[in-house]
Scaffold this motif. Structure first.
Motif, PDB file in Angstrom:
ATOM      1  N   LEU A  40      43.918 -40.467  -7.125  1.00  0.00           N
ATOM      2  CA  LEU A  40      45.012 -39.421  -7.864  1.00  0.00           C
ATOM      3  C   LEU A  40      46.318 -40.221  -7.038  1.00  0.00           C
ATOM      4  O   LEU A  40      47.386 -39.426  -7.070  1.00  0.00           O
ATOM      5  CB  LEU A  40      44.692 -37.971  -7.145  1.00  0.00           C
ATOM      6  CG  LEU A  40      43.614 -37.309  -8.245  1.00  0.00           C
ATOM      7  CD1 LEU A  40      43.041 -36.150  -7.376  1.00  0.00           C
ATOM      8  CD2 LEU A  40      43.925 -37.156  -9.511  1.00  0.00           C
ATOM      9  N   GLY A  41      46.152 -41.333  -6.469  1.00  0.00           N
ATOM     10  CA  GLY A  41      47.447 -41.891  -6.014  1.00  0.00           C
ATOM     11  C   GLY A  41      47.935 -41.037  -4.676  1.00  0.00           C
ATOM     12  O   GLY A  41      47.029 -40.554  -3.897  1.00  0.00           O
ATOM     13  N   SER A  42      49.064 -41.085  -4.639  1.00  0.00           N
ATOM     14  CA  SER A  42      49.969 -40.325  -3.310  1.00  0.00           C
ATOM     15  C   SER A  42      49.965 -38.942  -3.513  1.00  0.00           C
ATOM     16  O   SER A  42      50.764 -38.378  -2.820  1.00  0.00           O
ATOM     17  CB  SER A  42      51.123 -41.173  -3.104  1.00  0.00           C
ATOM     18  OG  SER A  42      52.008 -40.895  -4.185  1.00  0.00           O
ATOM     19  N   ARG A  43      49.506 -38.182  -4.348  1.00  0.00           N
ATOM     20  CA  ARG A  43      49.775 -36.780  -4.706  1.00  0.00           C
ATOM     21  C   ARG A  43      49.006 -36.235  -3.537  1.00  0.00           C
ATOM     22  O   ARG A  43      48.088 -36.693  -2.690  1.00  0.00           O
ATOM     23  CB  ARG A  43      48.769 -36.382  -5.932  1.00  0.00           C
ATOM     24  CG  ARG A  43      49.513 -36.868  -7.229  1.00  0.00           C
ATOM     25  CD  ARG A  43      48.733 -36.053  -8.439  1.00  0.00           C
ATOM     26  NE  ARG A  43      49.253 -36.614  -9.750  1.00  0.00           N
ATOM     27  CZ  ARG A  43      49.018 -37.635 -10.456  1.00  0.00           C
ATOM     28  NH1 ARG A  43      48.254 -38.422 -10.051  1.00  0.00           N
ATOM     29  NH2 ARG A  43      49.498 -37.747 -11.542  1.00  0.00           N
ATOM     30  N   LYS A  44      49.569 -34.852  -3.038  1.00  0.00           N
ATOM     31  CA  LYS A  44      49.085 -34.023  -1.916  1.00  0.00           C
ATOM     32  C   LYS A  44      48.540 -32.819  -2.439  1.00  0.00           C
ATOM     33  O   LYS A  44      49.064 -32.368  -3.725  1.00  0.00           O
ATOM     34  CB  LYS A  44      50.197 -33.812  -1.044  1.00  0.00           C
ATOM     35  CG  LYS A  44      51.119 -35.121  -0.569  1.00  0.00           C
ATOM     36  CD  LYS A  44      50.116 -35.897   0.206  1.00  0.00           C
ATOM     37  CE  LYS A  44      50.655 -36.981   0.702  1.00  0.00           C
ATOM     38  NZ  LYS A  44      50.238 -38.366   0.315  1.00  0.00           N
TER      39      LYS A  44
END
Length: 226
Positions: A51-55
């Protein structure tokens, strides 16, 4: 940042994809994310690598941030599990607006790491060269042009010090091209997160400090975090 990982569900797909930073909001729901059953529930998590750099953030953290700014990120429902327990009040971030143009290039400092192949054996690179030098840019477009047209795949730009334009006063923002994938918040938000005890597992690094000044052997991080 606390870490969540992908919880495999039969037939489930990652419909959000790896975050492409294109400014277009995703649609749908994140794949199920899992935290350790033995861990306490936090308000901030980094999402699984697909999901990449999502938080991932809790509803109460979302409401706090929305109270300061709500035009640069949307929040999608994110199923989060802790052992066999499903936690419903969590969201995943999708950034739709960046503020890279608000960086003061006159005061910020950069380096360029130039890499090249020194030796090949049977068409395979075996030895490499590298040179790190200071570099400056007049504006964002010049920096992007250097990244895209003047550097090879072994070269990259390092951000040594970032300074935001004095007139820019947004309390909560994101940067895209400077190697920073975390939230950038003002002192007031930092203090409020700490006051409401929403900061477990979260570190606050001053934006103006380089990684070496913060994490290095003589870095000041150790004064604040173990």
């Amino acid at each position: 940042m606390n870490e969540a990982r992908r919880e495999y569900v039969q037939g489930e797909q990652n419909i959000l994809g790896y975050m492409e930073y294109d400014g277009n909001p995703s649609i749908g729901m994140a794949p199920v994310q899992k935290i350790a059953a033995s861990s306490s529930v936090k308000d901030f998590y980094s999402a699984s690598s697909d999901l990449g750099s999502r938080k991932i953030i809790s509803t109460r953290a979302k409401e706090l941030l929305d109270g300061f700014r709500n035009d640069n990120v949307i929040y999608l429902r994110c199923p989060l599990t802790r052992g066999s327990v499903k936690l419903n009040d969590f969201w995943i971030t999708d950034v739709i607006k960046y503020d890279d143009q608000e960086v003061d290039f006159e005061l910020s400092k950069f380096k360029v790491s130039e890499g090249w192949i020194e030796k090949e054996v049977n068409g395979i690179a075996t030895e490499f060269g590298q040179r790190v030098t200071d570099i400056s840019f007049h504006n964002l477009e010049e920096m992007k042009n250097t990244q895209e047209k003047k550097l090879n795949y072994l070269s990259y730009i390092l951000t040594k010090k970032l300074v935001i334009k004095e007139r820019f006063s947004s309390p909560f923002f994101f940067l895209k091209v400077f190697g920073i994938s975390d939230f950038i918040v003002c002192e007031e938000i930092k203090n409020e997160l700490q006051k409401q005890k929403l900061d477990k597992g979260v570190e606050f690094k001053p934006l103006e400090l380089s990684d070496n000044e913060w994490y290095g052997p003589n870095g000041i991080r150790k004064l604040y975090y173990k």
